[in-house]
Design a protein around this motif. Sequence first.
Motif, PDB file in Angstrom:
ATOM      1  N   SER A  15       6.241   9.893   7.021  1.00 12.26           N
ATOM      2  CA  SER A  15       5.784   8.501   7.159  1.00 12.26           C
ATOM      3  C   SER A  15       6.481   7.814   8.333  1.00 12.26           C
ATOM      4  CB  SER A  15       6.080   7.740   5.863  1.00 12.26           C
ATOM      5  OG  SER A  15       5.875   6.369   6.071  1.00 12.26           O
TER       6      SER A  15
ATOM      7  N   VAL B 252       8.934  12.285   2.508  1.00 12.22           N
ATOM      8  CA  VAL B 252       8.412  10.928   2.770  1.00 12.22           C
ATOM      9  C   VAL B 252       8.972  10.388   4.090  1.00 12.22           C
ATOM     10  CG1 VAL B 252       8.455   8.514   1.977  1.00 12.22           C
ATOM     11  CG2 VAL B 252       7.950  10.332   0.366  1.00 12.22           C
TER      12      VAL B 252
ATOM     13  N   ILE C  84       0.841  -1.206   0.000  1.00  6.25           N
ATOM     14  CA  ILE C  84       0.000   0.000   0.000  1.00  6.25           C
ATOM     15  C   ILE C  84       0.872   1.252   0.000  1.00  6.25           C
ATOM     16  CG2 ILE C  84      -1.651   1.340   1.386  1.00  6.25           C
ATOM     17  CD1 ILE C  84      -2.799  -1.429   2.257  1.00  6.25           C
ATOM     18  N   LYS C  85       1.908   1.234   0.840  1.00  2.09           N
ATOM     19  CA  LYS C  85       2.809   2.397   0.924  1.00  2.09           C
ATOM     20  C   LYS C  85       3.510   2.630  -0.407  1.00  2.09           C
ATOM     21  CE  LYS C  85       1.808   3.477   4.997  1.00  2.09           C
ATOM     22  NZ  LYS C  85       1.157   4.752   5.304  1.00  2.09           N
ATOM     23  N   LYS C  86       3.849   1.522  -1.092  1.00  4.37           N
ATOM     24  CA  LYS C  86       4.512   1.615  -2.405  1.00  4.37           C
ATOM     25  C   LYS C  86       3.568   2.280  -3.418  1.00  4.37           C
ATOM     26  CE  LYS C  86       6.375  -1.337  -5.815  1.00  4.37           C
ATOM     27  NZ  LYS C  86       5.553  -2.327  -6.406  1.00  4.37           N
ATOM     28  N   LYS C  87       2.309   1.908  -3.370  1.00  6.15           N
ATOM     29  CA  LYS C  87       1.292   2.510  -4.255  1.00  6.15           C
ATOM     30  C   LYS C  87       1.193   4.009  -3.983  1.00  6.15           C
ATOM     31  CE  LYS C  87      -2.221  -0.853  -5.549  1.00  6.15           C
ATOM     32  NZ  LYS C  87      -3.552  -1.367  -5.201  1.00  6.15           N
ATOM     33  N   ASN C  88       1.202   4.377  -2.684  1.00  7.35           N
ATOM     34  CA  ASN C  88       1.108   5.798  -2.311  1.00  7.35           C
ATOM     35  C   ASN C  88       2.313   6.595  -2.797  1.00  7.35           C
ATOM     36  OD1 ASN C  88      -1.276   5.179  -1.058  1.00  7.35           O
ATOM     37  ND2 ASN C  88      -0.431   5.154   1.012  1.00  7.35           N
ATOM     38  N   LEU C  89       3.494   5.940  -2.800  1.00  8.47           N
ATOM     39  CA  LEU C  89       4.715   6.613  -3.267  1.00  8.47           C
ATOM     40  C   LEU C  89       4.593   7.014  -4.729  1.00  8.47           C
ATOM     41  CD1 LEU C  89       7.885   4.745  -1.936  1.00  8.47           C
ATOM     42  CD2 LEU C  89       7.138   7.042  -1.388  1.00  8.47           C
ATOM     43  N   LYS C  90       3.950   6.133  -5.507  1.00 10.31           N
ATOM     44  CA  LYS C  90       3.812   6.392  -6.950  1.00 10.31           C
ATOM     45  C   LYS C  90       2.925   7.603  -7.224  1.00 10.31           C
ATOM     46  CE  LYS C  90       4.812   1.799  -8.728  1.00 10.31           C
ATOM     47  NZ  LYS C  90       4.270   0.549  -9.217  1.00 10.31           N
ATOM     48  N   ARG C  91       2.046   7.924  -6.274  1.00  9.63           N
ATOM     49  CA  ARG C  91       1.137   9.055  -6.440  1.00  9.63           C
ATOM     50  C   ARG C  91       1.849  10.409  -6.245  1.00  9.63           C
ATOM     51  NH1 ARG C  91      -3.621   6.738  -2.791  1.00  9.63           N
ATOM     52  NH2 ARG C  91      -4.215   4.988  -4.087  1.00  9.63           N
ATOM     53  N   LEU C  92       3.034  10.368  -5.614  1.00  4.49           N
ATOM     54  CA  LEU C  92       3.752  11.631  -5.335  1.00  4.49           C
ATOM     55  C   LEU C  92       4.231  12.315  -6.623  1.00  4.49           C
ATOM     56  CD1 LEU C  92       5.932  10.670  -2.242  1.00  4.49           C
ATOM     57  CD2 LEU C  92       4.162  12.407  -2.283  1.00  4.49           C
TER      58      LEU C  92
END
Lengths: 235, 77
Positions: free
Chosen positions: B63, B59, A227-235
């Motif tokens: 986070s 980040v 989930i966190k990886k998916k959120n990173l892509k949104r940045l």
Amino acid sequence: MFNIFHNSNLFKWIEKLIYFINSIFFILLLVALSFALILSPADYLQGDSVRIMYVHVPAAWIGLASFSFIALLSLINFIFKIKYFSLITKSIAPIGLMFTCIAIITGSIWGQPTWGTFWAWDARIISMSILAFFYFLFICVHKLFSDQEIADRISSIIAIFGAINIPIIKYSVNWWNTLHQPASIKILGSSTIHSSMLLPLFLMFFVLILYCALIFLMKYKTEIIRIKKKNLKRL
Amino acid sequence: MIKDLILMNGYGVYVWSSFIITLFTCVAVYLKTLKTLKKYEKEFASEIEKLSVEKKKIVLKNSKIAPQVLSSYNKTL
């Protein structure tokens, strides 16, 4: 109310718990296996084949308990929409499926020396196979639907609907005339199993529960990272 | 004694196959789960590396989980 289960709060404990379980697991496994395979007595009627019980019964308990827990969390999630509950159910389902399959396979192996057959169209065996099918459906939904909300909703319905099967499994040996023996261990009332067999049974159950906790924590951690990886892509 | 333990009065094949299937399945699932976890940790770390210095700082500051994942990944290297 459910903040304790929030991902950021849980994540810091996951690593510590994985390390702790890893450090004690093998010693406990060796002790439990020694009791199950060497120190516990053979049954007066079934002989040494009774030792299959030490993997079959805990596996069946875990399979049933996991689905009951999934159904409960799915019901809460369905009403209150708590997202991390779906992460928990998603992480538990493969463990439940694995132990349900182990219970069916080891039960089938136990059936050959005891009943003279690997398979019988028995109410307990069929209801356990249906449970495995519900697990399979639950996991498939999460694999097939890319939209998390739709997947959560459908899988919750499957889990709630599948929960009807739990009392059927439990009472199948009482409701129908089956080859499978009635329960020897009762939560309410006295058990008909000797303490020399109860100890290895509970030891094996404890070890397998620790294993489940380890796999669950690793799977839950993977889901959070995904989930966190998916959120990173949104940045 | 070892022969008795293996043969188990003729039930050895049933008992040992049950235990071996269970242990083999447990080990296989453990290794598969560990492999997937490490894969996602690696992918997450490389995604962080791809970010610009400013975004990376944001980040890691905001986070709670990202620094823990990175430290866990660095331990395995």
